[in-house]
Design an enzyme around this catalytic site. Structure first.
Site, PDB file in Angstrom:
ATOM      1  N   HIS A 425       0.822  -1.218   0.000  1.00  0.00           N
ATOM      2  CA  HIS A 425       0.000   0.000   0.000  1.00  0.00           C
ATOM      3  C   HIS A 425       0.856   1.268   0.000  1.00  0.00           C
ATOM      4  O   HIS A 425       0.323   2.380  -0.205  1.00  0.00           O
ATOM      5  CB  HIS A 425      -0.919  -0.006   1.225  1.00  0.00           C
ATOM      6  CG  HIS A 425      -2.167   0.782   1.022  1.00  0.00           C
ATOM      7  ND1 HIS A 425      -2.444   1.496  -0.121  1.00  0.00           N
ATOM      8  CD2 HIS A 425      -3.250   0.978   1.841  1.00  0.00           C
ATOM      9  CE1 HIS A 425      -3.615   2.091  -0.017  1.00  0.00           C
ATOM     10  NE2 HIS A 425      -4.128   1.795   1.176  1.00  0.00           N
ATOM     11  N   ASP A 429      -2.357   2.050  -4.571  1.00  0.00           N
ATOM     12  CA  ASP A 429      -3.578   2.445  -3.890  1.00  0.00           C
ATOM     13  C   ASP A 429      -4.661   1.387  -4.096  1.00  0.00           C
ATOM     14  O   ASP A 429      -4.552   0.517  -4.974  1.00  0.00           O
ATOM     15  CB  ASP A 429      -4.069   3.804  -4.401  1.00  0.00           C
ATOM     16  CG  ASP A 429      -3.101   4.936  -4.031  1.00  0.00           C
ATOM     17  OD1 ASP A 429      -2.433   4.805  -2.986  1.00  0.00           O
ATOM     18  OD2 ASP A 429      -3.019   5.920  -4.786  1.00  0.00           O
TER      19      ASP A 429
END
Length: 454
Positions: A425, A429
Site C-alpha cells: 500500500h 492504492d
C-alpha cells in the site's frame, strides 16, 4: 632381404617383449646378433648392439600407478551474483566408488540446491568439507582418484543372491532327530525330601526383556530436531522483511470458471495434438495477469528504498510458486507479455518438470516482477498470500468449488474460485489494486476480452 633398420626394429620388439615377460631379466639375454645392455647415464635406457658395429640407445618409458590413478580436487561451482555461500550435504562417503556425472554432494543455497557431479570414474579419497559446512564458490570439496573403469553395477552382484535360494535344497543341513517321546511318568519327589521353598518376600522378580509391541510408541511425548535448510531460512528471512517493510493489504474477488472450463474441455484435444501440451488453468491466469499488469503498470513497479524512487519495469517476469518435496520454489516465466497460450503452457510444463527433478538453476528463479501462488492445488478455499520482496504484489489462486450464485436474477450452481491480491500500500492504492484484480477476473471469465483488448 630386410634392411638394417627393420632388423633392429624387429629384434628390439622381440627383445622388449621377452624383457617384459620376465624371460630376459635386466636385458642380459640377447637374440642372435643383438645384445641389450644398460647405457651409461640413462638409468631407464638400453643399448642395442647389432653385430658389434652399430649401437642404438633406446629409452624405455614406464607406466606407474600414479599416471593411471590421477588425484583430482573438485571445487565448488561458481554461484550467481546474488548468492555468496551454501551448505554442503554429502551423498557419498570416503571410499565410495562413483561413476562419471554421478552426484557426490548437493550445495543448498538461498534459492536452490546445486548438484556437484563427479568429473570422472573414480574413488573418493577425502571429503574436505564436513556435512553441513558452509562453502563459497571455488572452495575445494573433495578429492577423487580416477580409475579407468566405471563402478560395477548392482545387478550382476544380485545374481548370486538370487541363485542362492535354488541351492538351498541341496545344501540344507540334515535336521537333528526328534527327541524320543517319554513312555514313563516322571518320578514323584519323595516326602522325606521336600522341595526347597522360599518366602514370597525373598523372591525377586526378574525383569522381562522389552518387547516391541505395535502400540508401544503411543502416548510418548517425544520430539526431534532437524536443521533448517538454507532455502527455508532465506524464505523466512525475506517474508519477515516483507512483513516489517511493506504496508501489505489484501483485496478479494471471485471468478466464475464456467467459460474457461468449457473452453478447455472443447479445445484441449486439438491443443494437445498441435502443441503436444495439456491445456491447464495456470496459463490462463498468467496470460490474464500479464494483460492486467500492462493496464496497471504500478503493480509491476517497485520502490527503491535506497534512492526513494519508484522503478517502473517495461517487461513482465511472472514468478510461479511450485511445491516440491524439498519445499516451495518460485521459477520465473520471463517476458510473458510477448507470449501466447502455447508458449506460456510450454514454459510452465518445463519449469515444473525441472522443479520436480530438483534441476532448477539459480537463474531460473532469479528476478521476477510479479508472483502467482496457487494454493488451490492443496484444496485451499481462501487465503491471503504474502508479498515476495522486492516485488510489490502477489496473486493468490484457490480451489474451484461449486457454489450457488446469482446469474441474471436466478440462482445457479457455478464452479467458483476465490482470488486474492496482496499489494504494497506504500506504492499501490486501493483503486489500482481493485481495478487490477477485476481485469484478471474479466479476462479469465471471458477470454475474448484478451482478443478484443478490453
Amino acid at each position: 632381404m630386410l634392411s638394417r633398420s627393420r632388423c633392429v626394429s624387429r629384434a628390439f620388439s622381440r627383445s622388449l617383449s621377452a624383457f617384459q615377460k620376465g624371460n630376459c631379466p635386466l636385458g642380459r639375454r640377447s637374440l642372435p646378433g643383438v645384445s641389450l645392455c644398460q647405457g651409461p647415464g640413462y638409468p631407464n635406457s638400453r643399448k642395442v648392439v647389432l653385430n658389434n658395429n652399430s649401437v642404438f640407445s633406446v629409452r624405455f618409458f614406464r607406466t606407474t600407478a600414479v599416471c593411471k590413478d590421477d588425484l583430482v580436487t573438485v571445487k565448488t561451482p561458481a554461484f550467481a551474483e546474488s548468492v555468496t555461500e551454501g551448505d554442503v550435504r554429502w551423498e557419498k562417503a570416503v571410499g565410495d566408488t562413483v561413476a562419471e556425472d554421478e552426484v557426490v554432494c548437493e550445495i543448498e543455497t538461498d534459492k536452490t540446491s546445486v548438484q556437484v557431479p563427479s568429473p570422472a570414474n573414480g574413488v573418493i579419497e577425502a571429503l574436505l568439507v564436513p556435512d553441513g559446512g558452509k562453502v563459497e564458490g571455488g572452495t575445494p570439496l573433495f578429492t577423487l582418484r580416477k580409475t579407468g573403469a566405471a563402478p560395477a553395477k548392482a545387478k550382476p552382484a544380485e545374481a548370486p543372491a538370487a541363485a542362492a535360494p535354488k541351492a538351498e535344497p541341496t545344501a540344507a543341513p540334515i535336521p537333528p532327530p526328534a527327541a524320543p517321546i517319554p513312555t514313563q511318568m516322571p518320578p514323584v519327589p519323595s516326602p522325606s525330601q521336600p522341595p526347597s521353598s522360599k518366602p514370597v518376600s525373598a523372591v525377586k522378580p526378574t525383569a522381562a526383556p522389552p518387547l516391541a509391541e505395535p502400540g508401544a510408541g503411543k502416548g510418548l511425548r517425544s520430539e526431534h530436531r532437524e536443521k533448517m535448510n538454507r532455502m527455508r531460512q532465506r524464505i523466512a528471512q525475506r517474508l519477515k522483511e516483507a512483513q516489517n517493510t511493506c504496508a501489505m493489504l489484501t483485496t478479494f474477488n471471485e471468478i466464475d470458471m464456467s467459460n474457461i472450463q468449457e473452453m478447455r474441455a472443447r479445445h484441449k484435444e486439438a491443443f494437445l495434438k498441435k502443441h503436444n501440451l495439456k491445456l491447464g488453468f495456470m496459463s490462463a491466469f498468467v496470460k490474464a495477469s500479464a494483460f492486467a499488469l500492462q493496464e496497471q503498470p504500478v503493480v509491476n513497479a517497485v520502490i527503491d528504498d535506497t534512492t526513494k524512487e519508484v522503478v517502473y519495469r517495461d517487461y513482465i517476469d511472472i514468478s510461479v510458486a511450485v511445491a516440491t518435496p524439498r519445499g516451495l520454489v518460485v521459477p520465473v516465466i520471463r517476458n510473458v507479455e510477448a507470449m501466447n497460450y502455447a508458449d506460456i503452457e510450454r514454459t510452465i510444463t518445463e519449469l515444473g518438470e525441472k522443479a520436480r527433478k530438483n534441476e532448477l538453476a539459480i537463474e531460473d528463479m532469479d528476478g521476477g516482477t510479479f508472483t502467482i501462488s496457487n494454493g488451490g492445488v492443496f484444496g485451499s478455499l481462501f487465503g491471503t498470500p504474502i508479498i515476495n520482496p522486492p516485488q510489490s504484489a502477489i496473486l493468490g489462486m484457490h480451489a474451484i468449488f461449486d457454489r450457488p450464485v446469482a446469474v441474471g436474477g436466478k440462482v445457479e450452481v457455478r464452479p467458483m474460485m476465490y482470488v486474492a491480491l496482496t499489494y504494497d500500500h506504500r506504492l499501490i492504492d486501493g483503486r489500482e489494486a481493485v481495478t487490477f484484480l477485476r481485469k484478471i477476473k474479466a479476462a479469465v471469465e471471458d477470454p475474448r476480452v484478451l482478443l478484443l483488448d478490453l
